[in-house]
Design a protein around this motif. Structure first.
Motif, mmCIF file in Angstrom:
data_model
loop_
_atom_site.group_PDB
_atom_site.id
_atom_site.type_symbol
_atom_site.label_atom_id
_atom_site.label_comp_id
_atom_site.label_asym_id
_atom_site.label_seq_id
_atom_site.Cartn_x
_atom_site.Cartn_y
_atom_site.Cartn_z
ATOM 1 N N ALA A 159 41.000 45.813 44.180
ATOM 2 C CA ALA A 159 42.207 44.984 44.104
ATOM 3 C C ALA A 159 41.907 43.554 44.543
ATOM 4 O O ALA A 159 42.385 42.590 43.928
ATOM 5 C CB ALA A 159 43.316 45.579 44.970
ATOM 6 N N ALA A 160 41.105 43.403 45.590
ATOM 7 C CA ALA A 160 40.754 42.062 46.053
ATOM 8 C C ALA A 160 39.924 41.324 45.009
ATOM 9 O O ALA A 160 40.104 40.119 44.788
ATOM 10 C CB ALA A 160 39.998 42.149 47.369
ATOM 11 N N VAL A 161 39.021 42.033 44.339
ATOM 12 C CA VAL A 161 38.217 41.409 43.280
ATOM 13 C C VAL A 161 39.109 40.983 42.120
ATOM 14 O O VAL A 161 38.965 39.878 41.580
ATOM 15 C CB VAL A 161 37.101 42.376 42.816
ATOM 16 C CG1 VAL A 161 36.432 41.877 41.553
ATOM 17 C CG2 VAL A 161 36.071 42.552 43.912
ATOM 18 N N THR A 162 40.050 41.847 41.747
ATOM 19 C CA THR A 162 40.964 41.516 40.655
ATOM 20 C C THR A 162 41.813 40.304 41.011
ATOM 21 O O THR A 162 41.991 39.390 40.186
ATOM 22 C CB THR A 162 41.876 42.717 40.338
ATOM 23 O OG1 THR A 162 41.049 43.831 39.998
ATOM 24 C CG2 THR A 162 42.821 42.417 39.198
ATOM 25 N N LEU A 163 42.325 40.263 42.227
ATOM 26 C CA LEU A 163 43.110 39.104 42.661
ATOM 27 C C LEU A 163 42.261 37.839 42.665
ATOM 28 O O LEU A 163 42.742 36.756 42.319
ATOM 29 C CB LEU A 163 43.704 39.357 44.046
ATOM 30 C CG LEU A 163 44.857 40.353 44.106
ATOM 31 C CD1 LEU A 163 45.263 40.607 45.548
ATOM 32 C CD2 LEU A 163 46.039 39.840 43.309
ATOM 33 N N GLY A 164 41.004 37.967 43.068
ATOM 34 C CA GLY A 164 40.110 36.814 43.060
ATOM 35 C C GLY A 164 39.893 36.271 41.660
ATOM 36 O O GLY A 164 39.916 35.056 41.442
ATOM 37 N N ALA A 215 41.157 32.269 37.465
ATOM 38 C CA ALA A 215 41.683 31.946 36.134
ATOM 39 C C ALA A 215 42.893 31.020 36.241
ATOM 40 O O ALA A 215 43.041 30.076 35.457
ATOM 41 C CB ALA A 215 42.053 33.227 35.392
ATOM 42 N N GLY A 216 43.755 31.262 37.224
ATOM 43 C CA GLY A 216 44.915 30.392 37.422
ATOM 44 C C GLY A 216 44.512 28.988 37.827
ATOM 45 O O GLY A 216 45.075 28.002 37.349
ATOM 46 N N ALA A 217 43.521 28.883 38.708
ATOM 47 C CA ALA A 217 43.047 27.562 39.116
ATOM 48 C C ALA A 217 42.430 26.819 37.941
ATOM 49 O O ALA A 217 42.615 25.607 37.789
ATOM 50 C CB ALA A 217 42.028 27.708 40.243
ATOM 51 N N LYS A 218 41.720 27.539 37.072
ATOM 52 C CA LYS A 218 41.125 26.912 35.890
ATOM 53 C C LYS A 218 42.206 26.406 34.950
ATOM 54 O O LYS A 218 42.103 25.306 34.415
ATOM 55 C CB LYS A 218 40.217 27.904 35.169
ATOM 56 C CG LYS A 218 39.507 27.312 33.980
ATOM 57 C CD LYS A 218 38.598 28.322 33.319
ATOM 58 C CE LYS A 218 37.945 27.722 32.089
ATOM 59 N NZ LYS A 218 37.119 28.684 31.377
ATOM 60 N N MET A 219 43.266 27.216 34.762
ATOM 61 C CA MET A 219 44.360 26.792 33.890
ATOM 62 C C MET A 219 45.050 25.546 34.443
ATOM 63 O O MET A 219 45.364 24.615 33.699
ATOM 64 C CB MET A 219 45.373 27.923 33.725
ATOM 65 C CG MET A 219 44.896 29.028 32.824
ATOM 66 S SD MET A 219 45.996 30.472 32.708
ATOM 67 C CE MET A 219 47.614 29.806 32.814
ATOM 68 N N ILE A 220 45.271 25.514 35.742
ATOM 69 C CA ILE A 220 45.913 24.350 36.362
ATOM 70 C C ILE A 220 45.026 23.125 36.229
ATOM 71 O O ILE A 220 45.498 22.032 35.915
ATOM 72 C CB ILE A 220 46.256 24.649 37.835
ATOM 73 C CG1 ILE A 220 47.390 25.674 37.895
ATOM 74 C CG2 ILE A 220 46.644 23.382 38.575
ATOM 75 C CD1 ILE A 220 47.673 26.186 39.290
#
Length: 135
Positions: free
Chosen positions: A65-70, A75-80
């Motif tokens: 779960a921690a890896v998935t959240l990472g 991906a979110g930081a890249k999109m931003i």
């Protein structure tokens, strides 16, 4: 990965303790000494170290779960970043070619006009006459 979660939980608790509360309350008198606090911290660390031995399935699920959240956070930081670059940054800076990413372009040459090359002002021209010293 589990140590990352432990560290984050620890620092989150420290921040919560240091934040001021909404209403002024009298602080309770702490009767805990430094030695007792250190031994309690050591016991908590030992308990966390043995967690994966006691609950291997929970440790595996927590790690995945921690890896998935990472990955999602990355991906979110890249999109931003791409959104901000698209909206705020120029399309071409002049240092990179639009056709080949990563290729440097040659600096532009011969961009001055004749009016750019003309001197702005030189002041009055004075003619010097040759003077011979008196003999």
């Amino acid at each position: 990965m589990i140590w990352f979660l432990v560290r984050m939980t620890f620092w989150f608790c420290v921040v919560l303790v240091l934040l001021p509360s909404g209403a002024p309350q009298p602080a309770p008198q702490a009767q805990v000494g430094v030695g007792e606090a250190i031994s309690a911290a050591k016991a908590a660390v030992d308990d966390v170290r043995q967690f994966c031995d006691r609950q291997p399935e929970a440790c595996t699920v927590g790690t995945s779960a921690a890896v998935t959240l990472g990955h999602r956070a990355q991906a979110g930081a890249k999109m931003i970043y791409e959104l901000l670059t698209e909206r705020l940054g120029p399309n071409e800076t002049g240092s990179m070619s639009a056709g080949a990413p990563g290729a440097l372009t040659a600096p532009s040459r011969d961009t001055l006009t004749p009016s750019d090359l003309a001197p702005l002002w030189r002041g009055p021209q004075t003619h010097r006459t040759s003077r011979t010293p008196p003999a």
